[in-house]
Design an enzyme around this catalytic site. Structure first.
Site: not given
Length: 1603
Positions: A614, A815, A890-891, A1158, A1213, A1272, A1293, A1401
């Site tokens: 071989d 595969d 790999d497919d 306005d 405006d 206005d 706020h 603290d």
């Protein structure tokens, strides 16, 4: 693009013939060029300036990816484009040069000799007057129809040879084949004097080596030249003259040289090597410009001559540029004289035009060399352009063609192509690898990487081809030639009676068993039948090899039948006798004797086996069945054999084995000594190591080595960042169970050959995880290594569309098993992927390994996998262009037109992959029916996704994201409409992946419909015989498109497409459909390789003709059919909607009412005003939570809905609303809140609306300004009381300044409102009544840790200060822990007593469970301040500063400038405490200890008022303590004591107004310092700054506010 494709295809068919590319190939190439940015539009391909960049880019791409399909197509297209362009240029330039076109330019006549600028004007195409050729062009037709025959008489005067006319200087324009141009007829009469020698040249010519004039110059025989050339075709000739180096002397050339060159050009062509050699020989000496141009006129046609002139000029410009940079350039005469220029090099300078003698006298030798070399290089370029070579991409080695002939054809084609010179060698090498025969390809693949040039590759192949081919006959011939000299040497020694070591060693005699002779020379003739005799062929007893009658399965013949056996001994040398039959149908088997040379005892010292020769095996392998059981074996370094039935475990002989091959006559070949491998194989194999020992050198091997996984030449080196220094991360410890699992997995990978031992300086951790099956999986943490890598770019932009597979074609899915582990890493990159296998308790040195294959988790592994597999499959793609082969990771999916073709292709693909080292799982090979690929199930006519789950589990935002990603993958196959995706998109809002999400009712209903759709809907596979159709439609929440076939009759969808999410505030439906049509056309070309044949548009476009501009732009270049019809039934699932192209909004006034709108951000109102007679009508809308843009939009929407059926003018405006409303002229998709508001209002109107924008607060008088001012003023008007201001702040706020302006209150009132908000204070204030410090000793302590490096190693000091007396207690500690805190407090209690409360603290040492339990035991309350804010502990922080400063002073006084010795630290700390506690501080009259043990009883001061939260002043309070910015007050009724800011305290003098200012009350408080006990104390603490006075939450409202 379709039009460009048609034009290019037509040109290719005209100029390329049968090799012209298809339209599909041209389209694919153009798409690639546009995608890579090489073409802005397909029509740019007509520009020659883009050809070279395209050629370079495609060549580079072919070298990197190994794909030359686009480069091949470009080569054909480029040849066709250049041929078409040259044909056009040639026809124009031929007319130009011959005076046949619009110009009147012709070669100069004798009258031009004295005008040097004439020829320059000729080159520029200027008109210089009527010349000879123009006069000839005016001849009568009968005169020009018959060319004048060229004779031997003078062309000028008609006299015999020798007239003076022969020396006239009239440079002719002779062209080969000039009979094609009628205007040349009769030109010979005027131009026949072209001897190219000016008058008087004979007298001025000097012979070499003589001074003065030569008496008899040797002239060219012009009559002979004309006779020679007349017979070859050209009617007129210009004779080139060579300039010798000895001086300006002319040596005439042999006329036959010109004749032969002209004939060679006519018969062989310009690109012929013979032509090129003759031209180079003729121009080996320097030539004058006059001679060069005339020579080219002789051998070139009109078009090539024009090209040559341009190329020559370019080359001369290069020479001039070099000469300009270098004054001593040879063309400049080494710096002597004037520098060269283009006129001199072309012979156009003064005294040179048409005057060869002047050129010879004035031109320098360096200039002549440059002129000739430039002319020759220009000729080479013209030869390449005028006669383009065949496309090199089509050249393949023929079955019987030698490699040298193939290389000759290939190199000639590549050298003649338009490839850049730098790209030619790589292209040639790449063609060698792909276009040669398979055996040559295999040889090149095994070539060393150091062979980088075509010449080295050719030499390597030729050297390897010297051996016999690897066939049965080749093995016999090779073995015969190898053994024949050996046999001859043995024969000679036998005849001479000599023995020695130089020949073949004699084996044992098979008759007597003695060494030194063979059976034929044995003196002992044993009798047959002896039971003790053993046969060497069958290993039987009682007979010898000659008497053996054992028959093999070869028709009763023994091995070796058919091979001749010459007499032995005799006068002739013996022929080769081998125990094998050299036929293709038989296996090459030989009989072998194995002898164990070891010293230990064994049952059998020698055994006989049959082995297979071989040449594909690297090593010799003995089967376990043939190997004696008592012969010792050992573990091999490489424990696996790959390539023989997959991976097989292998062991190795421990003893050296002597192997001998037995010939047919019983003789023994030279024995070999080796350590064979032992494995469980079907039969023993003699590999190349044994064959080479027999004298065979088999190098042209077919197939890969059997012990490799994938050839290393397929390994792709990684790219590292510039700072890729080695990374070493220690392996973390693993529990015993996981360590055992890791060891087993590492041993397994080592046996499979995936890893190898390592001594690398890199290391990253490995670990194992348990899979659901209970087994473990090996993982390698490569994040640190990935950070050093440069990621590869994506080589596959997405998964293939499976519906593009031709309808009805059979399919096969393959595969690749362990694809990553089948691809080797480049050897130089392996050390970076090293890891350590640890041992418990470091009982042994750790074993270290590194990956030899692609490791999982490396960032470049997927890309390398795709590249390697694609490179292996590329030859098959070229070999089988009709085979459809999809490759994703790999497919693999194969599709062919027939089952037989598919099976044959599948077998070839599998064998190719297996030869490359990949493994195909037999159980993973899928065939129809029931093929699944990339999550889809494929039938002969359909493609359907795999079924979905009943109902997914949704708990977080990340779960919704994953679900939407899966649905996006399925949308092109199922056609999920936008309305079903809407509920899932709504749940994607948020930024926290762990944010909770619920499976609501809308999502449940949409999911049920999607699941039902997945069971009924599927894509249809494409039928190439039917036209490809596309359709678009508007639907709920978006637009939808489809590519398919038969959409209007029997719909067969092939691909669904959808509009993208809007990126602008408003997108018109017309724009949405325009983008979708563009996307649909691009998808058709990308997926199916062709443009859509039929495009179905909504019916609205049929009613609106011509088509809108946006649709026309989307249809640019479309050559198919366009149909406008009702919405196809295939869109029913999407609930299609009608598209209206009606314009709803305009920017011009319309007849109708005018309203003004306005909005104001201060009042959060939007208003609409309009005039009803003399009165203004007003409508308002208010929303505290809306932005000003939304308020403007709501005001405009309110105005639009006042009169829905009446045209209305809306004046605003707001430029934002005006621009948006104009963009909403047609129906569309809104995406913002303002756009939704306006779209809802417009959809309810039926009349036109006009939006008009005006500038606010302008001074322009008139109706528009008046109405805008009214709107206005109404929007900004508001009067908020204080309570409403507080409500406004609670809702929005907003800050105090905005609150003051919005509510028309004072800044002071606005600040108080903001300060009472618990959400808007950075340090929230506590309720009044919480004491920030004690009113007496032991009420409140403050404790903190401070670092003092001088006290190292116990450098942490715990400091506690009594907030009433300022007494300080300090202890020293090595670390900040709960134990240290408790020890410190115990010491402080022992010194000062037990406090009621301690403030610290929120450090862990103060808030730990043990500390809380300690405080509870002592009954002490504990509070903490703002996390991380040290200023909340104002007194203890100042005490820290005082303490550290006192320690520094005491240490320096003792001479310790840096670190204090440990022995002195305790004493020095005690000194500091003594100095701080027992002496007055600042101006204080009492020490802290005196204040602590003898506190002053507080007396109540004058009555005061305090300001409460509502802003009112409350009576009934008396001052107890007055400090800097704060005060303690006591309620006279309840005795409650609270701390308040000093600015909220004022005297309670009822006769004064309540708004008495602070500076008015200050004299009252100026005299109370006598009874304020805190005044001295504050000064003693070195004074508080505003920042230091801030306390923790709950201490002082003032401190919180002032921060």
């Amino acid at each position: 693009m379709e039009a460009v494709i048609k034009v290019i295809s037509s040109a290719c068919k005209t100029y390329c013939g049968k090799t012209s590319p298809s339209k599909k190939e041209i389209g694919a190439m153009l798409s690639l060029l546009q995608k890579e940015g090489l073409l802005m539009s397909p029509s740019d391909l007509y520009s020659p300036g883009s050809w070279d960049p395209i050629t370079a880019a495609l060549s580079q791409r072919a070298m990197i990816l190994g794909k030359s399909g686009e480069l091949k197509t470009w080569g054909l297209v480029l040849g066709a484009l250049k041929a078409a362009r040259e044909e056009q240029v040639t026809s124009e330039q031929a007319k130009f040069w011959l005076g046949l076109g619009g110009g009147r330019v012709s070669p100069p006549g004798p009258e031009c000799i004295e005008k040097p600028a004439t020829e320059r004007r000729i080159d520029k195409g200027e008109e210089v007057g009527e010349t000879t050729v123009q006069r000839d062009a005016k001849m009568a037709p009968e005169e020009t129809a018959t060319p004048k025959t060229v004779g031997t008489s003078c062309y000028h005067c008609g006299t015999a040879i020798g007239c003076n006319c022969a020396t006239a200087s009239a440079p002719p324009p002779p062209y080969v084949g000039s009979g094609l141009y009628p205007s040349l007829a009769g030109v010979g009469e005027q131009q026949g004097q072209g001897g190219d020698t000016p008058p008087g040249a004979e007298q001025s010519r000097a012979e070499p080596g003589h001074a003065g004039q030569a008496p008899g110059p040797a002239l060219t025989d012009w009559a002979r030249v004309r006779e020679e050339l007349a017979s070859t075709g050209p009617p007129v000739v210009a004779m080139p003259v060579v300039i010798k180096t000895e001086g300006p002397a002319w040596t005439p050339l042999e006329p036959k040289l010109i004749t032969r060159l002209a004939d060679t050009v006519r018969t062989k062509g310009l690109r012929s090597p013979i032509t090129m050699a003759e031209v180079e020989a003729l121009m080996s000496s320097p030539l004058l410009p006059h001679d060069v141009t005339n020579l080219m006129r002789v051998i070139l046609g009109p078009a090539p001559y024009a090209l040559w002139m341009d190329a020559w000029g370019v080359q001369l410009q290069t020479v001039i540029a070099a000469a300009t940079r270098d004054p001593r350039h040879p063309a400049n005469g080494q710096g002597r004289g004037e520098r060269t220029n283009l006129n001199r090099l072309k012979g156009l300078a003064d005294g040179m035009v048409g005057n060869p003698q002047g050129q010879a006298a004035l031109l320098r030798p360096g200039e002549l060399v440059a002129i000739t070399a430039s002319a020759l290089q220009a000729f080479r370029e013209v030869a390449r352009l005028a006669e383009p070579a065949g496309p090199w991409a089509d050249i393949m080695q023929g079955p019987s063609e030698s490699f040298v002939d193939f290389a000759n054809r290939l190199i000639k084609a590549v050298e003649g192509s338009d490839l850049p010179p730098s790209a030619r060698a790589p292209v040639i090498i790449d063609c060698f690898r792909q276009k040669s025969q398979p055996d040559i390809q295999q040889l090149i693949r095994t070539a060393p990487s150091t062979l980088t040039t075509p010449g080295e590759i050719i030499k390597y192949v030729l050297d390897r081809q010297k051996t016999a081919p690897l066939t049965d006959q080749g093995i016999a011939a090779a073995m015969s030639s190898a053994i024949q000299p050996l046999i001859m040497a043995v024969v000679n020694r036998e005849r001479d009676g000599q023995t020695g070591s130089g020949g073949r060693a004699r084996g044992l005699c098979y008759t007597c068993g003695s060494p030194g002779h063979y059976q034929a020379q044995c003196p002992k003739k044993r009798k047959s039948g002896n039971s003790r005799e053993r046969c060497q062929l069958c290993n039987g007893m009682g007979h010898n090899a000659k008497q053996c009658r054992k028959r093999d399965g070869n028709q009763g013949q023994r091995p070796g039948k058919g091979l001749s056996s010459g007499p032995w001994p005799g006068p002739e040398p013996p022929a080769v006798s081998l125990a094998m039959t050299m036929e293709h149908k038989d296996r090459p088997l030989v009989r072998v004797i194995l002898t164990n040379t070891g010293s230990h005892p064994v049952k059998q010292r020698s055994v006989y086996i049959t082995a297979l020769l071989d040449s594909g095996a690297d090593i010799t392998i003995i089967s376990e069945e043939d190997w004696p059981t008592d012969w010792p074996v050992m573990e091999a370094a490489n424990p696996q054999i790959h390539g023989i039935g997959g991976g097989i475990p292998m062991r190795k002989s421990r003893d050296m084995i002597e192997l001998g091959v037995i010939n047919r006559d019983g003789s023994l070949e030279r024995p070999l000594l080796l350590f064979p491998a032992v494995a469980m194989v079907r039969g023993s194999i003699l590999g190349r190591d044994c064959l080479q020992g027999l004298g065979l050198r088999l190098t042209n091997l077919i197939g890969r080595a059997t012990v490799l996984t994938v050839a290393l030449h397929l390994a792709i080196p990684l790219k590292w960042k510039p700072d890729h220094t080695p990374v070493w991360i220690d392996q973390w410890p693993l529990p015993e169970g996981k360590l055992v699992a890791l060891t087993q997995l590492v041993e397994k990978e080592l046996q499979l050959g995936h890893i190898e031992p390592s001594l690398s300086c890199w290391n990253t951790p490995v670990f194992v995880i348990r899979k659901a099956s209970g087994s473990y999986r090996l993982l390698h943490d490569l994040r640190a290594v990935n950070a050093k890598l440069v990621p590869f770019g994506a080589v596959q932009q997405g998964a293939p569309v499976l519906s593009a597979l031709p309808r009805g074609w059979p399919l096969m899915v393959l595969d690749l098993k362990d694809c990553f582990f089948s691809i080797p890493l480049a050897e130089q990159d392996r050390e970076a992927f090293a890891f350590t296998l640890p041992s418990v308790n470091n009982q042994a040195p750790a074993r270290r390994f590194q990956w030899k294959v692609l490791p999982q988790g490396m960032t470049c592994s997927p890309t390398i996998c795709q590249l390697v597999v694609g490179q292996v499959l590329e030859p098959l793609r070229l070999k089988h262009p009709s085979l459809c082969m999809l490759h994703y990771m790999d497919d693999l999916l194969l599709a062919a037109s027939s089952h037989d073709g598919l099976e044959a292709a599948g077998e070839e693909v599998i064998s190719t992959l297996e030869r490359a080292g990949f493994t195909i799982s037999p159980d993973k090979v899928q065939r129809e029916p029931g093929v699944q690929y990339l999550g889809y199930k494929l039938g002969s006519t359909y493609v359907a996704p795999v079924g979905l789950v009943a109902e997914p589990r949704i708990a977080t935002l990340w779960d919704v994201q994953k679900l939407v990603g899966s649905l996006q993958w399925l949308r092109p196959a199922l056609g999920i409409p936008p309305r079903l995706m809407g509920p899932f998109y709504e749940q994607l809002r948020g930024s926290d992946p762990n944010e909770a999400r619920e499976w609501n009712l809308d999502m449940k209903m949409a999911w049920r419909e999607i699941v039902r759709l997945s069971t009924t809907a599927a894509l249809e596979r494409w039928d190439p015989a039917l036209p490809l159709e596309g359709a678009v439609a508007r639907c709920e929440q978006g637009a939808i498109g489809v590519l398919g076939q038969g959409l209007s009759t029997h719909p067969r969808p092939c691909l669904w497409l959808f509009s993208t999410q809007p990126t602008k505030a408003f997108t018109a439906w017309l724009e949405v459909l325009t983008l979708l049509i563009t996307k649909l056309r691009a998808s058709a070309v990308r997926t199916f390789g062709k443009e859509v044949d039929i495009l179905l548009l909504p019916a609205c476009f049929r009613e609106d003709l011509p088509l809108p501009e946006g649709i026309l732009l989307a249809l640019k270049g479309f050559a198919g059919k366009i149909r406008s019809s009702d919405t196809p039934s295939i869109f029913d699932i999407a609930r299609p909607l009608h598209v209206s192209l009606k314009v709803r909004v305009t920017d011009h006034p319309v007849p109708g009412p005018t309203v003004f709108t306005d909005a104001s951000s201060s009042t959060h109102k939007g208003v609409v005003v309009w005039r009803e007679g003399p009165r203004w009508e007003i409508k308002e809308i208010a929303d505290l939570g809306a932005s000003v843009q939304q308020l403007e939009a709501r005001a405009v929407a309110m105005a639009l809905l006042l009169w829905p059926t009446t045209p209305t003018n809306v004046v605003t405006d707001s430029a934002f609303v005006a621009k948006m409303l104009l963009k909403m002229g047609q129906e569309g998709v809104p995406s913002t809140a303002a756009a939704f508001i306006l779209e809802d209002a417009l959809s309810q109107r039926s009349a036109m609306a006009a939006v008009l924008h005006v500038r606010s607060h302008s001074e322009v008088p008139g109706f528009f300004t008046e109405g805008n001012d009214v709107a206005d003023s109404q929007a900004t008007f508001q009067a908020y009381p204080l309570r409403e201001a507080k409500d406004l702040h609670t809702a929005l706020h907003i800050g105090p300044r905005a609150l003051s302006k919005a509510c028309n209150i004072s800044m002071q009132q606005a600040r108080e409102v903001v300060q009472t908000c618990p959400h808007c204070n950075s340090a929230p204030a506590l309720e009044a009544g919480v004491n920030p410090r004690g009113l007496g000793p032991l009420q409140i302590w403050q404790t903190d840790f401070t670092l003092e490096p001088r006290m190292a190693p116990r450098s942490w000091l715990a400091v506690t200060v009594d907030t009433a007396s300022s007494a300080i207690v300090v202890t020293q500690h090595g670390r900040v822990t709960s134990v240290a805190v408790q020890h410190h407090w115990a010491t402080a209690i022992a010194v000062l007593g037990r406090p009621k409360a301690i403030k610290t603290d929120n450090g862990s040492c103060f808030t730990s469970k043990s500390t809380r339990e300690w405080l509870a035991r002592w009954g002490i309350a504990h509070t903490t301040g703002i996390p991380g804010n040290s200023q909340g502990q104002a007194m203890v922080e100042r005490a820290n500063r005082l303490l550290k400063d006192r320690i520094r002073v005491l240490a320096e006084g003792d001479g310790f400038m840096k670190r204090i010795p440990t022995s002195k630290q305790g004493e020095l700390l005690a000194k500091a405490m003594y100095a701080l506690n027992h002496f007055e501080r600042g101006e204080n009259t009492k020490t802290p200890i005196q204040k602590h043990w003898r506190p002053t009883v507080l007396t109540e001061g004058p009555p005061v008022k305090i300001r409460i939260e509502t802003g009112e002043w409350e009576k009934g309070w008396n001052v107890l303590v007055w400090g800097r910015g704060y005060a303690a007050v006591k309620n006279r009724d309840t005795d409650k004591v609270i701390w308040v800011p000093s600015r909220k305290v004022k005297p309670d003098i009822t006769q004064k107004d309540e708004v008495t200012k602070k500076d008015e009350a200050s004299p009252l408080f100026a005299g109370i310092s006598d009874w304020i006990p805190w005044e001295d104390e504050q000064e003693g603490l070195q004074g508080e700054t505003a920042s230091n006075k801030q306390e923790r939450p709950g201490e002082d409202t003032l401190a919180a506010n002032e921060s």
